[in-house]
Write a protein that holds these residues in place. Structure first.
Motif, PDB file in Angstrom:
ATOM      1  N   GLU A 155      65.761  74.644  67.451  1.00  0.00           N
ATOM      2  CA  GLU A 155      64.513  73.895  67.310  1.00  0.00           C
ATOM      3  C   GLU A 155      63.563  74.198  68.453  1.00  0.00           C
ATOM      4  N   GLY A 156      62.310  74.332  68.099  1.00  0.00           N
ATOM      5  CA  GLY A 156      61.272  74.543  69.097  1.00  0.00           C
ATOM      6  C   GLY A 156      59.926  74.677  68.426  1.00  0.00           C
ATOM      7  N   VAL A 157      58.874  74.491  69.189  1.00  0.00           N
ATOM      8  CA  VAL A 157      57.529  74.617  68.636  1.00  0.00           C
ATOM      9  C   VAL A 157      57.289  76.071  68.232  1.00  0.00           C
ATOM     10  N   PRO A 158      56.328  76.312  67.354  1.00  0.00           N
ATOM     11  CA  PRO A 158      56.031  77.707  66.974  1.00  0.00           C
ATOM     12  C   PRO A 158      55.657  78.539  68.198  1.00  0.00           C
ATOM     13  N   GLY A 159      56.142  79.780  68.210  1.00  0.00           N
ATOM     14  CA  GLY A 159      55.763  80.711  69.262  1.00  0.00           C
ATOM     15  C   GLY A 159      56.701  80.817  70.442  1.00  0.00           C
ATOM     16  N   VAL A 160      57.893  80.203  70.384  1.00  0.00           N
ATOM     17  CA  VAL A 160      58.822  80.296  71.519  1.00  0.00           C
ATOM     18  C   VAL A 160      59.946  81.306  71.262  1.00  0.00           C
ATOM     19  N   ALA A 161      59.799  82.171  70.283  1.00  0.00           N
ATOM     20  CA  ALA A 161      60.711  83.286  70.001  1.00  0.00           C
ATOM     21  C   ALA A 161      62.038  82.863  69.383  1.00  0.00           C
ATOM     22  N   LYS A 162      62.034  81.829  68.539  1.00  0.00           N
ATOM     23  CA  LYS A 162      63.272  81.405  67.872  1.00  0.00           C
ATOM     24  C   LYS A 162      63.787  82.513  66.949  1.00  0.00           C
ATOM     25  N   THR A 163      62.909  83.054  66.131  1.00  0.00           N
ATOM     26  CA  THR A 163      63.298  84.111  65.192  1.00  0.00           C
ATOM     27  C   THR A 163      63.703  85.374  65.937  1.00  0.00           C
ATOM     28  N   LEU A 164      62.936  85.759  66.931  1.00  0.00           N
ATOM     29  CA  LEU A 164      63.254  86.939  67.735  1.00  0.00           C
ATOM     30  C   LEU A 164      64.617  86.780  68.408  1.00  0.00           C
ATOM     31  N   LEU A 165      64.919  85.588  68.873  1.00  0.00           N
ATOM     32  CA  LEU A 165      66.206  85.318  69.513  1.00  0.00           C
ATOM     33  C   LEU A 165      67.364  85.635  68.570  1.00  0.00           C
ATOM     34  N   VAL A 166      67.291  85.139  67.343  1.00  0.00           N
ATOM     35  CA  VAL A 166      68.369  85.358  66.380  1.00  0.00           C
ATOM     36  C   VAL A 166      68.454  86.835  65.986  1.00  0.00           C
ATOM     37  N   ARG A 167      67.315  87.470  65.794  1.00  0.00           N
ATOM     38  CA  ARG A 167      67.322  88.903  65.438  1.00  0.00           C
ATOM     39  C   ARG A 167      67.899  89.753  66.573  1.00  0.00           C
ATOM     40  N   ALA A 168      67.512  89.467  67.804  1.00  0.00           N
ATOM     41  CA  ALA A 168      68.044  90.210  68.947  1.00  0.00           C
ATOM     42  C   ALA A 168      69.547  89.982  69.079  1.00  0.00           C
ATOM     43  N   PHE A 169      69.986  88.768  68.818  1.00  0.00           N
ATOM     44  CA  PHE A 169      71.414  88.420  68.856  1.00  0.00           C
ATOM     45  C   PHE A 169      72.194  89.273  67.850  1.00  0.00           C
ATOM     46  N   SER A 170      71.711  89.345  66.630  1.00  0.00           N
ATOM     47  CA  SER A 170      72.429  90.115  65.600  1.00  0.00           C
ATOM     48  C   SER A 170      72.397  91.607  65.902  1.00  0.00           C
ATOM     49  N   ARG A 171      71.268  92.116  66.409  1.00  0.00           N
ATOM     50  CA  ARG A 171      71.197  93.542  66.754  1.00  0.00           C
ATOM     51  C   ARG A 171      72.148  93.877  67.896  1.00  0.00           C
ATOM     52  N   ALA A 172      72.219  93.005  68.891  1.00  0.00           N
ATOM     53  CA  ALA A 172      73.102  93.258  70.035  1.00  0.00           C
ATOM     54  C   ALA A 172      74.561  93.328  69.607  1.00  0.00           C
ATOM     55  N   LEU A 173      74.918  92.586  68.559  1.00  0.00           N
ATOM     56  CA  LEU A 173      76.295  92.576  68.074  1.00  0.00           C
ATOM     57  C   LEU A 173      76.535  93.587  66.950  1.00  0.00           C
ATOM     58  N   GLY A 174      75.471  94.191  66.447  1.00  0.00           N
ATOM     59  CA  GLY A 174      75.608  95.164  65.361  1.00  0.00           C
ATOM     60  C   GLY A 174      76.021  94.525  64.045  1.00  0.00           C
ATOM     61  N   LEU A 175      75.603  93.272  63.819  1.00  0.00           N
ATOM     62  CA  LEU A 175      75.964  92.563  62.600  1.00  0.00           C
ATOM     63  C   LEU A 175      74.806  92.582  61.602  1.00  0.00           C
ATOM     64  N   GLU A 176      75.153  92.611  60.309  1.00  0.00           N
ATOM     65  CA  GLU A 176      74.135  92.567  59.265  1.00  0.00           C
ATOM     66  C   GLU A 176      73.472  91.188  59.277  1.00  0.00           C
ATOM     67  N   THR A 177      72.152  91.189  59.168  1.00  0.00           N
ATOM     68  CA  THR A 177      71.393  89.945  59.181  1.00  0.00           C
ATOM     69  C   THR A 177      70.381  89.964  58.056  1.00  0.00           C
ATOM     70  N   LYS A 178      70.243  88.823  57.418  1.00  0.00           N
ATOM     71  CA  LYS A 178      69.193  88.653  56.418  1.00  0.00           C
ATOM     72  C   LYS A 178      68.410  87.406  56.791  1.00  0.00           C
ATOM     73  N   ARG A 179      67.129  87.460  56.501  1.00  0.00           N
ATOM     74  CA  ARG A 179      66.229  86.353  56.844  1.00  0.00           C
ATOM     75  C   ARG A 179      65.665  85.752  55.568  1.00  0.00           C
ATOM     76  N   VAL A 180      65.663  84.433  55.507  1.00  0.00           N
ATOM     77  CA  VAL A 180      65.039  83.708  54.406  1.00  0.00           C
ATOM     78  C   VAL A 180      63.985  82.795  55.014  1.00  0.00           C
ATOM     79  N   GLN A 181      62.755  82.958  54.556  1.00  0.00           N
ATOM     80  CA  GLN A 181      61.684  82.065  54.985  1.00  0.00           C
ATOM     81  C   GLN A 181      61.715  80.849  54.066  1.00  0.00           C
ATOM     82  N   PHE A 182      62.104  79.713  54.597  1.00  0.00           N
ATOM     83  CA  PHE A 182      62.219  78.503  53.788  1.00  0.00           C
ATOM     84  C   PHE A 182      60.822  77.916  53.595  1.00  0.00           C
TER      85      PHE A 182
END
Length: 195
Positions: free
Chosen positions: A58-85
Motif C-alpha cells: 500500500e502506498g500513494v500513487p508514484g512511490v514505485a509499488k509496481t516497479l518494486l514487484v517487477r524488479a523483485f521478479s526480475r531479480a529472481l528470474g521468475l515469470e510475472t504477469k500483471r493485472v490492472q484491477f
C-alpha cells in the motif's frame, strides 16, 4: 599436515545459512538498483516468498509499488504477469475461462494471468469484491477450479497486490476473507530525500 598447522574448524567452512544469506543479499542489491530507499518493502517481499505467503503493498500513487514487484521478479528470474484491477474487470479475466473452439466443437480452458509465479494485482482495491474474490482459491489453495476441474498453479506462487489508500476516490474496501490471505501488508512511503 604438520603438527604446527592448525586443524580446520567448522567455523571456517561456509555453511548453508551463509550461502542463503549471501543469495538474499544479492537479490536485495539487485532490486535496490531499480528501487531506492525501500529496503523494508524488499525484505517483506523476500519473507513472503520464502514463507509461501502473499503481500499487500500500500502506498500513494508514484512511490514505485509496481516497479518494486517487477524488479523483485526480475531479480529472481521468475515469470510475472500483471493485472490492472479496474471496475469492469471480470473474475474470468483473472482466473481464466472456458472458451468454445469452433474447430473442435468443444470448450477448452484458457488460463488467466493467475497462472504465473508472481501475480502483480495492480490496484486491487479499484475492482469490486466479486472480482477480488477470483483470487481467494488461488491464494489459499494454490489452484484454480473451473467447471469441476482443478488446475494447480506454478510453484512458487505469490500474489503481490498493490493498493492505494482507501481515502482515494473509486476504491473498494477489501473483504475480510481477502485480507486474511495476505501474510504481510507493506506500507511504501515516499523515500527519504537523500534516497
Amino acid at each position: 599436515m604438520t603438527t604446527s598447522d592448525p586443524a580446520p574448524t567448522t567455523a571456517d567452512a561456509p555453511t548453508a545459512d551463509d550461502s542463503a544469506r549471501a543469495a538474499v543479499g544479492r537479490v536485495r542489491d539487485e532490486i535496490g538498483k531499480a528501487v531506492v530507499g525501500q529496503d523494508a518493502a524488499i525484505t517483506g517481499l523476500l519473507i513472503a516468498l520464502l514463507a509461501r505467503g502473499h503481500v499487500l503493498v500500500e502506498g500513494v500513487p508514484g512511490v514505485a509499488k509496481t516497479l518494486l514487484v517487477r524488479a523483485f521478479s526480475r531479480a529472481l528470474g521468475l515469470e510475472t504477469k500483471r493485472v490492472q484491477f479496474t471496475p469492469d474487470l471480470m473474475p474470468g479475466d483473472v482466473s481464466g475461462s472456458l472458451i468454445y473452439d469452433a474447430r473442435s466443437g468443444e470448450f477448452e480452458f484458457r488460463e488467466g494471468p493467475v497462472f504465473t509465479h508472481i501475480l502483480l494485482a495492480d490496484e486491487i482495491n479499484r475492482t469490486p469484491p466479486k472480482t477480488q474474490a477470483a483470487l481467494l482459491e488461488a491464494m489459499e489453495e494454490r489452484q484454480v477450479s473451473t467447471d469441476g476441474v482443478t488446475r494447480p498453479l506454478p510453484d512458487p506462487f505469490l500474489v503481490a497486490a498493490t493498493q492505494n489508500p482507501i481515502e482515494h476516490e473509486g476504491t473498494y474496501t477489501l473483504p475480510e476473507a481477502q485480507l486474511d490471505r495476505f501474510l504481510l501488508k507493506l506500507i511504501v512511503d515516499m523515500p527519504a530525500r537523500d534516497a
